[in-house]
Design an enzyme around this catalytic site. Structure first.
Site, PDB file in Angstrom:
ATOM      1  CG  ASP A   1      66.179 -11.042  35.484  1.00 27.93           C
ATOM      2  OD1 ASP A   1      65.964  -9.935  34.943  1.00 27.93           O
ATOM      3  OD2 ASP A   1      67.022 -11.201  36.376  1.00 27.93           O
TER       4      ASP A   1
ATOM      5  NE  ARG B   1      75.930  -0.752  35.502  1.00 32.44           N
ATOM      6  CZ  ARG B   1      74.961  -1.111  36.345  1.00 32.44           C
ATOM      7  NH1 ARG B   1      75.219  -1.880  37.373  1.00 32.44           N
ATOM      8  NH2 ARG B   1      73.730  -0.707  36.148  1.00 32.44           N
TER       9      ARG B   1
HETATM   10 CA    CA Z   1      66.394  -8.054  36.274  1.00 26.35          CA
END
Ligand code: CA
Length: 705
Positions: A320, A138
């Protein structure tokens, strides 16, 4: 017309002469230091989020709502990687520096488009198996005359900005474990700060600070506690009490794989902490607990690496729901009082405004529909959970919204201080969280404690249609003071690009349909569209060279949404990866070479003859180990090979050579002999053959309708 351009071209030179600055025709070199990164310079883009507050707002307005329609391609550069491009370029003194998939770095002269140098850290192909979400990078950090990159295989590398030569390199992770680096470093007080990823694979998260000149480690800050009794820092002792069982044996997670921000006046570094490892809290911390500092914003004293405060967004995280999303700092007037705030739109779907001096909750509101919580406690900001959402406690499946893809992922937001708006590349997704009662940790592959096979997409047109319909995206203009939406554009699907806002009243975004668009910030009206021939996920930047404003962006479809979700990854359509750097200016005249339309080859698998039990076994293994890269139900999102079309399907020996022995390791497809037997691997082949035959039948039924 001609005369006007001549004059415009001369003006910056005349200005330079008048100022008496040195540094030749390119002007005086900007000093890349804490002061310039904090304030920003009009001509450059010096740090990942432009400035330490990560607002991604440029004061430039040469390109504006009046003339955005005259934007054109100045030049482009084809890249030598064909995976997701998520990088934010840096622009310094008329040069562009980019990081691409496989952690490669390239430098270009903006005026001419000429490649100046390139640097390849030569990441081994087998590092890909540790990456949940494509072999992306990134961005870079700059400081003085150096650039810094974190490589996928866990190194932090300093590069000479003028030549591209490697100056120093340190290994910042235990490379025997499943760590990766995809995030951009930041530099504060001469220290390069780098995190890492791997919370789907059983690691323990931390950030480390290294001396920018020498690479010597200054401090390391862990986000989750070690084994009880082994923690010396006070904040980790406090965290210990919020965990249960043998959590440290599973890693715990809490990786800092993306967002950071810095307030120089407070000398506080803010980090976003990731999800638990494994996801399912019943395994990670049996009996519950908040599991500090998972899914939290943590403030660290940047000089020393000491804990300052934390704010936990999703206590006892089990979905998550990372807090690694873009952290943005701003000074807002709230209830008539000036407040130093931190703004955050994490995966869990709530937009948070937090006092960045002390971590106190100011306000929060969901920016997309969510079903895991009914709201936030107005005093503490703690979520009011829907008890059914706790599949870890109920042991029952839960269709959660958002899913693990998040209501917002890593794609950067942008802020327009004049409009008082934060722009969010939001997504509306759901996911079947199904507890896996037989789960055991494995040395390779996803370790979540959730059953990915049971929730796999069936070959049922009605179910598929419903899933495609409910998976979508939006560009949301959010008023952080009022905590409400001012405008919203519905997008075709999720996984659209990061954002840039400018004082020209423009909001730039590339998207999953393959277009790069300039909108009016005030109402979202599209003013200019450029067809980029590929899905765009990266955020754009803007800067000037010799007084002329440019906009630059990386194009190239990929990232986690292009890999794991199967058929829904195809929702927006532009799933071809054409990896390029695109550079725009007013009146730009360059054109991209023509492309052929995407034609899907018909499926032609061998007949499905394996017994149902073998296919079921293969499906189970595929769900846990293969689907994360090759797509749910073996349907590719266009970046990794679609196994339903694989020539090796009809050849058991070749299949074993690839999947067991690792014949394609250099391409990123490792051998799985560590965790899978030859008969397991044959079962996977039987499953993929079955899936290919099912989809062939569906396609034929559709054609004859
Ligand atoms: Ca994750």
């Amino acid at each position: 017309m001609r005369g006007l351009r001549f004059w415009a071209g001369l003006a910056p030179l005349a200005l330079l002469a008048a100022c008496g600055t040195s540094g030749g025709s390119s002007g005086s070199a900007v000093s890349v230091d804490g002061e310039t990164i904090a304030k920003g310079t009009d001509a450059d883009w010096l740090s990942y989020g432009r400035t330490y507050d990560e607002q991604r707002f440029s004061p430039l307005k040469q390109i504006n709502t009046e003339n955005a329609g005259q934007l054109g391609l100045a030049w482009f550069a084809d890249l030598d990687t064909a995976r997701g491009q998520e990088g934010t370029p840096l622009a310094i003194d008329g040069k562009l520096y980019i990081s691409t998939a496989w952690s490669k770095v390239k430098a270009y002269d903006v005026a001419s488009g000429k490649l100046l140098w390139e640097y390849d850290p030569k990441v081994p192909g087998d590092a890909a198996v540790k990456a949940c979400c494509d072999v992306v990078n990134r961005g870079l950090a700059a400081w003085g005359d150096k650039l810094f990159i974190g490589s996928l295989d866990g190194r932090l590398i300093a590069i000479d900005r003028a030549t591209g030569k490697e100056l120093w390199s340190v290994v910042t992770v235990d490379q025997t474990k499943n760590y990766t680096i995809t995030g951009a470093p930041r530099v504060v007080n001469g220290l390069v700060i780098i995190g890492n990823g791997g919370a789907e694979y059983g690691v323990r998260g931390y950030v480390t600070a290294y001396d920018a000149n020498t690479g010597k480690q200054a401090w390391r800050f862990y986000t989750v506690p070690d084994q009880p009794g082994k923690n010396t820092a006070e904040y980790l002792k406090k965290a210990e009490a919020t965990w249960k069982g043998d959590y440290w044996k599973l890693g715990g997670g809490g990786t800092v794989w993306d967002a950071m921000a810095y307030d120089p006046a407070l000398d506080l570094l803010y980090i976003g902490v990731g999800n638990g490892s494994p996801w399912n809290q019943a395994y990670r911390s049996p009996g519950g607990g908040d599991n500090l500092y998972l899914s939290s914003i943590v403030a660290i004293h940047a000089k020393t690496g000491e804990y300052a405060w934390h704010f936990q967004e999703t206590p006892g995280e089990t979905w998550d729901y990372t807090a690694t999303q873009h952290i943005m700092l701003a000074d807002l007037t709230i209830d008539g009082k000036p407040r130093k705030v931190l703004m955050h739109a994490p995966k869990n779907g709530f937009f948070y405004v937090i006092d960045r001096t002390n971590g106190q909750f100011i306000s929060g509101k969901n920016y997309v529909p969510v079903n895991w919580a009914t709201g936030l406690d107005p005093k503490t900001g703690r979520p009011i959970e829907n008890p059914q959402s706790r599949y870890d406690k109920t042991g029952k499946p839960w269709i959660g919204s958002p899913g693990p893809g998040g209501a917002h992922s890593w794609h950067p937001m942008a802020y327009d201080p004049a409009e008082g708006l934060v722009f969010i590349p939001a997504q509306i997704t759901a996911f079947p969280y199904i507890p896996d009662p037989k789960w055991k940790p494995a040395a390779m592959g996803f370790n979540t404690g959730a059953d990915f096979a049971a929730g796999s997409m069936p070959a049922d047109p009605k179910v598929r249609e419903a899933a495609l319909k409910s998976t979508t995206g939006a560009l949301v203009a959010w008023d952080p003071v009022a905590q409400k939406e001012r405008w919203r554009l519905d997008m075709k699907g999720p996984w659209n690009g990061g954002l840039l806002a400018t004082a020209g009243g423009l909001l730039f975004q590339g998207n999953a349909t393959g277009n790069f668009v300039a909108y009016a910030s005030k109402d979202g009206k599209p003013l200019w569209t450029f067809p980029a021939q590929t899905g765009i996920i990266a955020p754009p930047i803007t800067f000037t060279v010799k007084g002329e404003q440019y906009v630059a962006i990386l194009a190239g479809w990929g990232g986690s949404f292009a890999l794991s979700p199967g058929i829904v990854a195809l929702k927006s359509g532009a799933t071809r990866n054409v990896s390029r750097l695109l550079v725009f200016k007013l009146g730009g005249k360059a054109v991209l070479p023509a492309t052929q339309p995407i034609v899907e080859a018909p499926l032609n698998p061998p007949p499905a003859t394996a017994p149902a039990a073998v296919v079921a076994q293969g499906g189970q293994i595929f769900g846990r180990y293969c689907g994360v890269c090759h797509g749910d139900a073996a349907i590719s999102g266009g970046v990794t090979p679609d196994l339903r079309h694989s020539a090796a399907l009809g050849d058991a020996k070749t299949w074993q050579a690839i999947v067991h022995d690792g014949a394609l390791t250099a391409n990123g497809m490792v051998g799985w002999s560590k965790v899978l037997s030859p008969s397991d691997i044959d079962a996977v082949r039987a499953y993929v053959i079955k899936r290919a035959n099912e989809d062939k039948a569906l396609a034929q039924a559709k054609a004859t309708k």
